[in-house]
Design an enzyme around this catalytic site. Structure first.
Site, PDB file in Angstrom:
ATOM      1  N   LYS A  87      44.393  34.735  50.860  1.00  0.00           N
ATOM      2  CA  LYS A  87      43.541  33.566  51.126  1.00  0.00           C
ATOM      3  C   LYS A  87      44.288  32.231  51.061  1.00  0.00           C
ATOM      4  O   LYS A  87      43.905  31.274  51.715  1.00  0.00           O
ATOM      5  CB  LYS A  87      42.366  33.557  50.159  1.00  0.00           C
ATOM      6  N   GLY A 152      41.965  32.206  44.511  1.00  0.00           N
ATOM      7  CA  GLY A 152      41.312  31.799  45.762  1.00  0.00           C
ATOM      8  C   GLY A 152      39.798  31.747  45.639  1.00  0.00           C
ATOM      9  O   GLY A 152      39.166  30.727  45.943  1.00  0.00           O
ATOM     10  N   ALA A 153      39.192  32.838  45.161  1.00  0.00           N
ATOM     11  CA  ALA A 153      37.725  32.897  45.072  1.00  0.00           C
ATOM     12  C   ALA A 153      37.211  31.967  43.971  1.00  0.00           C
ATOM     13  O   ALA A 153      36.159  31.336  44.117  1.00  0.00           O
ATOM     14  CB  ALA A 153      37.283  34.329  44.809  1.00  0.00           C
ATOM     15  N   TYR A 254      33.309  43.955  43.033  1.00  0.00           N
ATOM     16  CA  TYR A 254      32.303  44.939  43.431  1.00  0.00           C
ATOM     17  C   TYR A 254      32.989  46.267  43.702  1.00  0.00           C
ATOM     18  O   TYR A 254      34.199  46.318  43.915  1.00  0.00           O
ATOM     19  CB  TYR A 254      31.529  44.492  44.671  1.00  0.00           C
ATOM     20  N   GLY A 275      29.333  41.546  42.667  1.00  0.00           N
ATOM     21  CA  GLY A 275      29.885  40.841  43.819  1.00  0.00           C
ATOM     22  C   GLY A 275      29.423  41.344  45.169  1.00  0.00           C
ATOM     23  O   GLY A 275      29.755  40.751  46.194  1.00  0.00           O
TER      24      GLY A 275
HETATM   25  P1  NAP Z   1      43.562  35.674  43.541  1.00  0.00           P
HETATM   26  O1  NAP Z   1      43.645  34.464  44.362  1.00  0.00           O
HETATM   27  O2  NAP Z   1      44.735  36.609  43.485  1.00  0.00           O
HETATM   28  O3  NAP Z   1      43.224  35.220  42.029  1.00  0.00           O
HETATM   29  C1  NAP Z   1      43.230  36.140  40.995  1.00  0.00           C
HETATM   30  C2  NAP Z   1      42.702  35.471  39.731  1.00  0.00           C
HETATM   31  O4  NAP Z   1      42.600  36.512  38.738  1.00  0.00           O
HETATM   32  C3  NAP Z   1      43.636  34.402  39.147  1.00  0.00           C
HETATM   33  O5  NAP Z   1      42.856  33.414  38.516  1.00  0.00           O
HETATM   34  C4  NAP Z   1      44.432  35.197  38.104  1.00  0.00           C
HETATM   35  O6  NAP Z   1      44.893  34.406  37.012  1.00  0.00           O
HETATM   36  C5  NAP Z   1      43.361  36.133  37.600  1.00  0.00           C
HETATM   37  N1  NAP Z   1      43.942  37.329  37.000  1.00  0.00           N
HETATM   38  C6  NAP Z   1      44.653  38.297  37.635  1.00  0.00           C
HETATM   39  N2  NAP Z   1      45.010  39.243  36.750  1.00  0.00           N
HETATM   40  C7  NAP Z   1      44.527  38.845  35.537  1.00  0.00           C
HETATM   41  C8  NAP Z   1      44.573  39.408  34.229  1.00  0.00           C
HETATM   42  N3  NAP Z   1      45.213  40.546  33.985  1.00  0.00           N
HETATM   43  N4  NAP Z   1      43.969  38.735  33.220  1.00  0.00           N
HETATM   44  C9  NAP Z   1      43.318  37.569  33.465  1.00  0.00           C
HETATM   45  N5  NAP Z   1      43.224  36.983  34.674  1.00  0.00           N
HETATM   46  C10 NAP Z   1      43.839  37.628  35.696  1.00  0.00           C
HETATM   47  O7  NAP Z   1      42.334  36.606  43.940  1.00  0.00           O
HETATM   48  P2  NAP Z   1      40.931  36.191  44.662  1.00  0.00           P
HETATM   49  O8  NAP Z   1      41.048  36.407  46.106  1.00  0.00           O
HETATM   50  O9  NAP Z   1      40.527  34.869  44.144  1.00  0.00           O
HETATM   51  O10 NAP Z   1      39.949  37.342  44.117  1.00  0.00           O
HETATM   52  C11 NAP Z   1      39.565  37.368  42.757  1.00  0.00           C
HETATM   53  C12 NAP Z   1      38.450  38.391  42.538  1.00  0.00           C
HETATM   54  O11 NAP Z   1      37.271  38.017  43.260  1.00  0.00           O
HETATM   55  C13 NAP Z   1      38.782  39.789  43.027  1.00  0.00           C
HETATM   56  O12 NAP Z   1      38.276  40.707  42.110  1.00  0.00           O
HETATM   57  C14 NAP Z   1      38.057  39.914  44.350  1.00  0.00           C
HETATM   58  O13 NAP Z   1      37.721  41.256  44.645  1.00  0.00           O
HETATM   59  C15 NAP Z   1      36.820  39.109  44.047  1.00  0.00           C
HETATM   60  N6  NAP Z   1      36.201  38.585  45.264  1.00  0.00           N
HETATM   61  C16 NAP Z   1      35.008  39.068  45.613  1.00  0.00           C
HETATM   62  C17 NAP Z   1      34.383  38.582  46.732  1.00  0.00           C
HETATM   63  C18 NAP Z   1      33.034  39.106  47.103  1.00  0.00           C
HETATM   64  O14 NAP Z   1      32.623  38.934  48.230  1.00  0.00           O
HETATM   65  N7  NAP Z   1      32.340  39.706  46.180  1.00  0.00           N
HETATM   66  C19 NAP Z   1      34.992  37.609  47.526  1.00  0.00           C
HETATM   67  C20 NAP Z   1      36.231  37.136  47.128  1.00  0.00           C
HETATM   68  C21 NAP Z   1      36.836  37.645  46.006  1.00  0.00           C
HETATM   69  P3  NAP Z   1      46.384  33.763  37.008  1.00  0.00           P
HETATM   70  O15 NAP Z   1      46.258  32.475  37.761  1.00  0.00           O
HETATM   71  O16 NAP Z   1      46.692  33.571  35.571  1.00  0.00           O
HETATM   72  O17 NAP Z   1      47.279  34.753  37.690  1.00  0.00           O
END
Ligand code: NAP
Length: 317
Positions: A87, A152-153, A254, A275
């Site tokens: 993203k 990103g989310a 989800y 989600g």
């Molecule tokens: P992303 O940009 O990679 O961000 C990941 C986030 O998770 C960062 O804040 C990261 O923290 C944190 N994180 C990763 N591993 C961690 C750990 N072991 N302990 C604590 N924090 C941790 O990913 P994203 O695209 O935003 O997606 C994040 C989540 O939202 C995913 O689970 C995705 O499936 C979900 N999502 C769902 C939908 C939906 O439609 N339901 C849409 C979008 C996203 P750091 O900055 O410290 O690395």
């Protein structure tokens, strides 16, 4: 149609997809991507709308993103969704970006129009619609805590909360320094004069139990935007003893069955939702960008519920 296609498949797309009718012209890119339920939801919608095209999963690692986008254009795709880890990575490859996506700083939907890549973000507007649908309350009436607010989310949720004028906003991230840009960007939405002691109206916190403990009486909605929960072995994103009955928990993660966070929220007497509904509303908005017509939300919802094999908490029988 295969469950998951690869860059190698895209390079030989005409051969690999020969005989697939209607043709595949929409996709979701991710790494990993096998868990995505987007194809079931979008293919049900495309069929209901009698649009002669299909939607597939593409496993694309970050180094292959630019080539994969060009191959989409060469193969007559309308566009693609982007999920982890693309993203933010996609931004340099776009020809144009929608103003809302620019504010959100991330893109989850690419439209290919006249050979140009145009970025949109349907996660933010999708979140606002989801919270209203799940909890029957507007974001603007809630004190919100976002876990993983630098991702990103999480960023999309944070910007949307600011745009909606939430009652309070707490941004939480494992790596605290990563919150600095989004904190500075959103400060103007929370003018100093509205800071109410003893707790700040807008603040950042590390993802640590002791610090979060002090916040729990002062937040209503907790959004998990970390990637914790995607794997069954993941721990919950926060210490579950912190959860209180007045909390609304929205877990962006989800999949099949309930996450540990959702289970803990229900055990704590809180209301919780997964989600899946965000996937539904962001998906409906993406489809409307690609097709320029209303998405059949009930059809998409039925398909998603069937694919996930469970109902959302609070959903009528
Ligand atoms: P992303 O940009 O990679 O961000 C990941 C986030 O998770 C960062 O804040 C990261 O923290 C944190 N994180 C990763 N591993 C961690 C750990 N072991 N302990 C604590 N924090 C941790 O990913 P994203 O695209 O935003 O997606 C994040 C989540 O939202 C995913 O689970 C995705 O499936 C979900 N999502 C769902 C939908 C939906 O439609 N339901 C849409 C979008 C996203 P750091 O900055 O410290 O690395």
């Amino acid at each position: 149609m295969k469950d998951v296609y690869t860059l190698e498949d895209l390079r030989n797309w005409k051969t690999v997809t020969a005989g697939i009718d209607p043709p595949i012209r929409l996709a979701v890119f991710g790494d990993p991507i096998g868990h995505s339920l987007s194809p079931q939801m979008h293919n049900a919608a495309l069929e209901a709308l009698k649009e002669p095209m299909q939607y597939c999963r593409l496993h694309i690692p970050v180094p292959d993103l630019e080539e994969a986008l060009h191959l989409l254009r060469d193969n007559d795709f309308l566009g693609t969704n982007l999920t982890i880890p693309h993203k933010l990575e996609v931004l340099p490859f776009l020809d144009d970006i929608d103003s809302a996506a620019e504010k959100l700083g991330a893109v989850n939907t690419v439209l290919i129009e006249d050979g140009q890549f145009i970025g949109f973000n349907t996660d933010g507007p999708g979140i606002a619609r989801t919270i209203r649908a799940e909890f029957d309350v507007d974001l603007s009436d809630l004190r919100v805590m976002i876990l993983g607010a630098a991702g990103g989310a999480g960023r999309a949720a944070a910007v949307q909360c600011a745009l909606e004028g939430v009652s309070r906003l707490v941004l939480v991230n494992r790596t605290l320094e990563k919150l600095e840009p989004i904190y500075q960007e959103l400060r103007p939405y929370f003018p100093e004069e509205r800071v109410s002691a003893p707790i700040k109206w807008f603040q950042v916190c590390p993802l640590e139990e002791v610090t979060l403990h002090r916040q729990m009486d002062h937040v209503d909605l907790i959004i998990n935007a970390t990637s914790l929960g995607m794997k069954r072995t993941d721990p919950p994103p926060l210490a579950t003893n912190l959860l209180q009955p007045h909390h609304l928990i929205y877990d962006m993660v989800y999949g099949k069955g309930k996450t540990k966070l959702i289970t803990a929220a229900i055990d704590a007497g809180a209301r919780a939702a997964s989600g899946l509904s965000m996937l539904l509303y962001q998906g409906a908005l993406s489809l409307e960008i690609w097709l320029q017509r209303d998405a059949p939300v009930p059809v998409m919802k039925d398909a998603l519920w069937r694919a996930a094999g469970f109902r959302l908490v609070g959903d009528p029988d």
